[in-house]
Design a protein around this motif. Structure first.
Motif, mmCIF file in Angstrom:
data_model
loop_
_atom_site.group_PDB
_atom_site.id
_atom_site.type_symbol
_atom_site.label_atom_id
_atom_site.label_comp_id
_atom_site.label_asym_id
_atom_site.label_seq_id
_atom_site.Cartn_x
_atom_site.Cartn_y
_atom_site.Cartn_z
ATOM 1 N N ILE A 98 0.864 -1.182 0.000
ATOM 2 C CA ILE A 98 0.000 0.000 0.000
ATOM 3 C C ILE A 98 0.898 1.229 0.000
ATOM 4 O O ILE A 98 1.747 1.386 0.881
ATOM 5 N N TYR A 99 0.704 2.082 -0.995
ATOM 6 C CA TYR A 99 1.476 3.329 -1.102
ATOM 7 C C TYR A 99 0.507 4.501 -1.051
ATOM 8 O O TYR A 99 -0.505 4.521 -1.754
ATOM 9 N N ASN A 100 0.819 5.474 -0.195
ATOM 10 C CA ASN A 100 0.000 6.679 -0.070
ATOM 11 C C ASN A 100 0.869 7.918 -0.232
ATOM 12 O O ASN A 100 1.973 7.983 0.328
ATOM 13 N N ALA A 101 0.373 8.878 -0.996
ATOM 14 C CA ALA A 101 1.028 10.179 -1.141
ATOM 15 C C ALA A 101 0.018 11.252 -0.744
ATOM 16 O O ALA A 101 -1.038 11.394 -1.373
ATOM 17 N N TYR A 102 0.328 11.990 0.339
ATOM 18 C CA TYR A 102 -0.554 13.025 0.851
ATOM 19 C C TYR A 102 0.077 14.397 0.645
ATOM 20 O O TYR A 102 1.295 14.544 0.705
ATOM 21 N N SER A 103 -0.777 15.390 0.472
ATOM 22 C CA SER A 103 -0.312 16.773 0.496
ATOM 23 C C SER A 103 -1.443 17.654 1.014
ATOM 24 O O SER A 103 -2.618 17.276 0.944
ATOM 25 N N ARG A 104 -1.051 18.823 1.539
ATOM 26 C CA ARG A 104 -2.031 19.766 2.090
ATOM 27 C C ARG A 104 -1.705 21.157 1.595
ATOM 28 O O ARG A 104 -0.551 21.577 1.577
ATOM 29 N N ASN A 105 -2.746 21.885 1.172
ATOM 30 C CA ASN A 105 -2.553 23.248 0.689
ATOM 31 C C ASN A 105 -3.776 24.065 1.088
ATOM 32 O O ASN A 105 -4.892 23.745 0.699
ATOM 33 N N GLY A 106 -3.570 25.119 1.873
ATOM 34 C CA GLY A 106 -4.727 25.873 2.321
ATOM 35 C C GLY A 106 -4.383 27.270 2.792
ATOM 36 O O GLY A 106 -3.263 27.764 2.615
ATOM 37 N N LYS A 107 -5.363 27.916 3.423
ATOM 38 C CA LYS A 107 -5.178 29.258 3.951
ATOM 39 C C LYS A 107 -6.210 29.506 5.042
ATOM 40 O O LYS A 107 -7.276 28.878 5.082
ATOM 41 N N ASP A 108 -5.878 30.418 5.929
ATOM 42 C CA ASP A 108 -6.775 30.809 7.011
ATOM 43 C C ASP A 108 -6.457 32.247 7.389
ATOM 44 O O ASP A 108 -5.476 32.510 8.088
ATOM 45 N N PRO A 109 -7.260 33.210 6.912
ATOM 46 C CA PRO A 109 -6.959 34.623 7.189
ATOM 47 C C PRO A 109 -6.988 34.973 8.671
ATOM 48 O O PRO A 109 -6.389 35.969 9.082
ATOM 49 N N TYR A 110 -7.684 34.169 9.488
ATOM 50 C CA TYR A 110 -7.731 34.429 10.927
ATOM 51 C C TYR A 110 -6.829 33.479 11.713
ATOM 52 O O TYR A 110 -6.769 33.563 12.934
ATOM 53 N N GLY A 111 -6.159 32.576 11.030
ATOM 54 C CA GLY A 111 -5.401 31.540 11.712
ATOM 55 C C GLY A 111 -4.027 31.984 12.161
ATOM 56 O O GLY A 111 -3.634 33.156 12.043
ATOM 57 N N ALA A 112 -3.275 31.020 12.684
ATOM 58 C CA ALA A 112 -1.950 31.298 13.225
ATOM 59 C C ALA A 112 -0.988 31.716 12.115
ATOM 60 O O ALA A 112 -1.029 31.197 11.004
ATOM 61 N N LYS A 113 -0.114 32.658 12.459
ATOM 62 C CA LYS A 113 0.896 33.142 11.525
ATOM 63 C C LYS A 113 2.252 33.167 12.229
ATOM 64 O O LYS A 113 2.344 33.233 13.457
ATOM 65 N N SER A 114 3.288 33.117 11.428
ATOM 66 C CA SER A 114 4.627 33.188 11.998
ATOM 67 C C SER A 114 4.918 34.612 12.473
ATOM 68 O O SER A 114 4.289 35.578 12.036
ATOM 69 N N ALA A 115 5.886 34.719 13.387
ATOM 70 C CA ALA A 115 6.274 36.036 13.900
ATOM 71 C C ALA A 115 7.208 36.737 12.909
ATOM 72 O O ALA A 115 7.687 36.154 11.947
ATOM 73 N N GLY A 116 7.444 38.026 13.148
ATOM 74 C CA GLY A 116 8.361 38.780 12.292
ATOM 75 C C GLY A 116 7.661 39.852 11.498
ATOM 76 O O GLY A 116 6.440 40.058 11.594
ATOM 77 N N GLU A 117 8.447 40.567 10.684
ATOM 78 C CA GLU A 117 7.907 41.672 9.907
ATOM 79 C C GLU A 117 6.989 41.203 8.796
ATOM 80 O O GLU A 117 6.075 41.921 8.389
ATOM 81 N N ASN A 118 7.239 40.022 8.269
ATOM 82 C CA ASN A 118 6.424 39.478 7.176
ATOM 83 C C ASN A 118 5.791 38.152 7.618
ATOM 84 O O ASN A 118 6.274 37.070 7.268
ATOM 85 N N PRO A 119 4.727 38.212 8.405
ATOM 86 C CA PRO A 119 4.114 36.980 8.922
ATOM 87 C C PRO A 119 3.559 36.113 7.797
ATOM 88 O O PRO A 119 3.043 36.624 6.793
ATOM 89 N N VAL A 120 3.691 34.814 7.976
ATOM 90 C CA VAL A 120 3.254 33.840 6.976
ATOM 91 C C VAL A 120 2.118 33.007 7.550
ATOM 92 O O VAL A 120 2.194 32.533 8.684
ATOM 93 N N ASP A 121 1.067 32.866 6.762
ATOM 94 C CA ASP A 121 -0.045 31.992 7.125
ATOM 95 C C ASP A 121 0.486 30.558 7.210
ATOM 96 O O ASP A 121 0.961 29.994 6.225
ATOM 97 N N LEU A 122 0.414 29.950 8.396
ATOM 98 C CA LEU A 122 0.981 28.610 8.568
ATOM 99 C C LEU A 122 0.268 27.562 7.725
ATOM 100 O O LEU A 122 0.843 26.517 7.413
#
Length: 808
Positions: A454-478
């Motif tokens: 059994i072989y599985n390949a998963y990936s995730r791609n999304g966005k959340d404007p209210y969700g957690a972001k990285s710190a710093g001058e240019n925060p990134v949507d996690l």
């Protein structure tokens, strides 16, 4: 711009080609009875007049009737799971009725290991090596039963729900639970279907049976299950049919299913449809902690859930070929589904929500399955491929809040958004490619080799404007961070039948591999790490299963396994929000042992006793790392033993009795954290350790007419009190096995003892059982049901179900 999909409309058009058959001058009646070797009746045996393509089943007395206009010789075929197939050639040229008697003997060939729940294949279980519980859903399709209820009536199985219809479930098998248990559909892991095949929502009319494996798995499943698996087997009817069911019940619940299969007369081409619709308000009463407006004290108050609606639409169309030169079976399927669930509360039911909801849908999931025998039928190949892309939406953006009575209140803090305290508008796509390759090679009459990958390949791609972001001058949507996960599990098994079929042995070797790619957040600084992180894990596992038949009626099974569960994608890569990644997470490993004994006489009684031992290391658990984030780490080590007993008795043909109990003692050991060392030897939290079931079925016939059948049934489930969180061993009750006495802990940490009773009546007006009417009352005495993490489930409910099958 945000695109939201709120509904899926699936329109299926099909037509039937009917053929007018000229009636003959005379009609012949073929009737008779089917018995076991001990002369007891076999109900629900399949009867097929092959040439005329006429089919029926035996009634509770093992009797059957077919009528035909044919004047040619034909073959009557009688089949029953676990028994040898019988064929009789009938001379229909004479204008006479035909009366027959069939006595079926035990099946002599090896089949998939089966133990039948409450129905007919008890003898099949005696011939197999790997232990399983079989929930025979086909035998109870007329009943308003859910799959969760049927599985909970089996020994060693407990499924907890976090609410009503469509709620999340937590499966427990012999001490293992959660993600340690794998879910399959027709031998394929169900990850590609998202929540569409949720055990709490799938109608039993879609299924032939459910196989529940505890411990060692058959090689043809071959996934990285640590403690067991649930394999849902789709309907296997080979004739043309249309099956419809409709259930209406309390809390404005409606459940509809439609299944269609068409085979061409030469059985070369087939096509069909599987579909269902679920809806429920889930507005049952619960006891909630309601704050007093004057004193702010929390007062237990009876309230009705008001934002708990569940809606699901599922459709699968399929078509294919049988018995061609290049394929024994080639099948193509297209699946689509839509799910919407209102969130009434969070995991612990502490406060109500009035606007938060989840949606999940996919426009189409294509599947391909190919089966073919080679090398003079010695090599059997089974290949499955699927690609799915599922969208999941979580909306928690309300400004304000609701109370338990459904009243809206303005926010205390105008800047606060989200009922949970953490606003979210999560929109994410999950991509899954699954390939399952199975092969079975027959070396001789006594040995065969099974290979499965059994072989599985998963990936995730999304966005959340209210969700957690990285710190710093240019925060990134996690949520936008890369998250890719590839996993492969290969199994090689040798199956042997020795000592004149008295001894059966299965030996397996497994190889596990996974690699992950993602971008991590530094826990201390909340900054993104500069480089993308890559990691991989690989390991081996072995399993051995042996069964010895002492006599024709008694047997013993012994099995052992060094099992591994690879971390899931979300456990290693996080969820892109408040669950952080952990690329150093190790696989869970467990050493499992099982021993069982069984005895019985077909048609009279069947008794099985099973004991099991588990020792698990590096259990994966989510822990807080600061006030904001959580992370999955390897923390717990668990060991324990258990015992289960299962008894079925049929003292007379119209009465069936069954009962079982399970005791399991699983505890923490070698606790390394000095802050919680006092929990050494503590029972696992949120896990029942003793539960039991009793059931009675009574069958009658010829009540209102000469052809009808009436079934009345009663079931009782008992779950002994257990603990919401860990408690020190010295605070447990002093009585025998902890089943008597009083625990020295606070009442809120105790999930109380529960005894739930249900009863129903099923009426089938005609022998053919094409139409049935069922009425059932669940939780007759309206007991409060505390389930997973003390979440309350529905009280007393009433159910009416209509079931109709048209065979043509």
């Amino acid at each position: 711009m945000k695109y939201l999909y709120h509904s899926i409309v699936l329109s299926i058009f099909f037509s039937f080609i009917t053929t007018e058959v000229k009636a003959q001058n005379t009609t012949k009646r073929i009737h008779g009875q089917v018995l076991f070797e001990n002369k007891t009746a076999i109900p629900y045996a399949n009867i097929l007049l092959v040439g005329a393509n006429l089919q029926t089943q035996t009634d509770l007395q093992g009797k059957f009737t077919l009528t035909t206009n044919s004047s040619k010789s034909d073959t009557l075929k009688v089949t029953y799971m676990g028994m040898k197939t019988e064929n009789r050639i009938l001379n229909l040229q004479q204008n006479k009725d035909v009366e027959l008697l069939f006595i079926l003997s035990d099946e002599s060939v090896e089949i998939d290991e089966v133990k039948v729940y409450k129905t007919s294949a008890n003898r099949a279980a005696k011939n197999e090596t790997i232990k399983a519980e079989i929930v025979d859903t086909k035998a109870v399709q007329g009943q308003a039963a859910t799959l969760v209820e049927l599985m909970n009536q089996s020994a060693g199985v407990r499924i907890r729900q976090t609410g009503g219809l469509g709620a999340n479930t937590n499966i427990m098998l012999n001490g293992f639970q959660g993600k340690a248990i794998k879910i399959f559909k027709d031998g394929i892991p169900t990850d590609y279907l998202g929540n569409a095949f949720n055990i709490s929502a799938i109608p039993i009319n879609m299924l032939e049976r459910v196989e529940v494996f505890k411990g060692v798995l058959p090689a043809n499943l071959g996934a990285d299950a640590l403690g067991g698996a649930v394999n849902m087997v789709s309907r296997a009817d080979q004739q043309r049919y249309l099956a419809l069911s409709y259930e209406i019940s309390s809390f404005n619940t409606h459940r509809i299913s439609a299944n269609l299969l068409y085979n061409t007369p030469n059985q070369k081409v087939f096509w069909g449809l599987n579909s269902f619709y679920n809806y429920s308000d889930n507005n049952y009463d619960v006891t909630a902690g309601v704050p007093d407006q004057e004193t702010a004290n929390v007062i237990p108050t009876r309230v009705k859930l008001f934002h708990n609606t569940y809606k699901q639409i599922y459709g699968e169309i399929f078509a294919g070929f049988h018995n061609l030169s290049w394929a024994d079976e080639f099948r193509v399927g297209l699946t689509s589904f839509y799910i919407k669930r209102d969130n009434q509360f969070a995991a612990l039911m502490e406060k109500p929500y009035g606007a938060s909801y989840n949606e999940q849908y996919t426009p189409v999931i294509p599947t391909i399955r190919y089966k073919k025998k080679f090398l003079e039928d010695r090599l059997d190949v089974d290949q499955f491929l699927v690609y799915s892309k599922i969208n999941s939406l979580h909306d928690d953006t309300l400004v304000g809040f609701y109370d338990w009575f459904g009243n809206y209140h303005d926010p205390i803090n105008e800047n606060q958004r989200g009922e949970s305290g953490n606003a979210s508008l999560l929109d994410v796509w999950f991509t899954n490619f699954t390939s399952r390759t199975g092969a079975n090679y027959t070396i001789s009459g006594s040995h065969n080799i099974t290979f499965n990958v059994i072989y599985n390949a998963y990936s995730r791609n999304g966005k959340d404007p209210y969700g957690a972001k990285s710190a710093g001058e240019n925060p990134v949507d996690l949520q936008s961070l890369p998250a890719d996960y590839n996993k492969a599990v290969a199994t090689l098994g040798l199956n042997s039948v020795l000592m004149e079929e008295k001894l059966r042995n299965t030996f397996q070797v497994k190889f596990y591999y996974a690699d992950m790619v993602g971008q991590e957040v530094d826990i201390n600084t909340a900054m993104l790490k500069a480089a993308t992180t890559k990691t991989n894990v690989s390991t081996l596992g072995v399993a051995e299963s042996l069964k010895y038949d002492w006599t024709r009626q008694t047997f013993m099974r012994i099995s052992g396994e060094l099992a591994t569960r690879l971390p899931e994608q979300s456990e290693i890569l996080g969820d892109g929000s408040f669950a952080l990644s952990n690329f150093s997470l190790k696989p869970e490993r467990s050493m499992n042992g099982n021993i069982g004994f069984g005895t019985g006489k077909q048609g009279l009684f069947d008794l099985e006793l099973n004991a099991f031992y588990r020792i698990t290391k590096d259990l994966i658990h989510s822990v807080p790392v600061n006030l904001i984030y959580t992370q999955n780490v390897n923390v717990e080590q668990v060991r324990g033993i258990g015992l289960e007993a299962d008894l079925h008795v049929t003292p007379i043909s119209w009465l069936r009795l069954n009962g079982n109990f399970t005791y399991q003692d699983f505890r923490l050991y070698h606790v390394e954290n000095p802050l919680i060392r006092y929990l050494e030897g503590a029972r696992l939290r949120n896990m029942p350790f003793f539960f039991a079931n009793l059931g009675v079925d009574v069958h009658f016939s010829k009540i209102f007419n000469k052809q009808d059948q009436l079934k009345m049934y009663w079931n009782m489930g008992y779950v002994h009190q257990y603990y919401l969180d860990y408690i020190p061993k010295n605070t447990e009750p002093d009585g025998f096995l902890g089943l008597w006495g009083k625990a020295k802990v606070n009442a809120p940490n105790i999930i109380p003892t529960q005894t739930i009773q249900s009863a129903g009546v099923l009426w089938t007006p005609w022998n053919s059982r094409l139409l049935s009417v069922n009425f059932e009352c669940k939780n007759i005495f309206d007991k409060t049901i505390y389930d997973n993490f003390r979440v309350q489930n529905a009280g007393r409910s009433f159910h009416l179900k209509l079931n109709y099958i048209l065979k043509y």
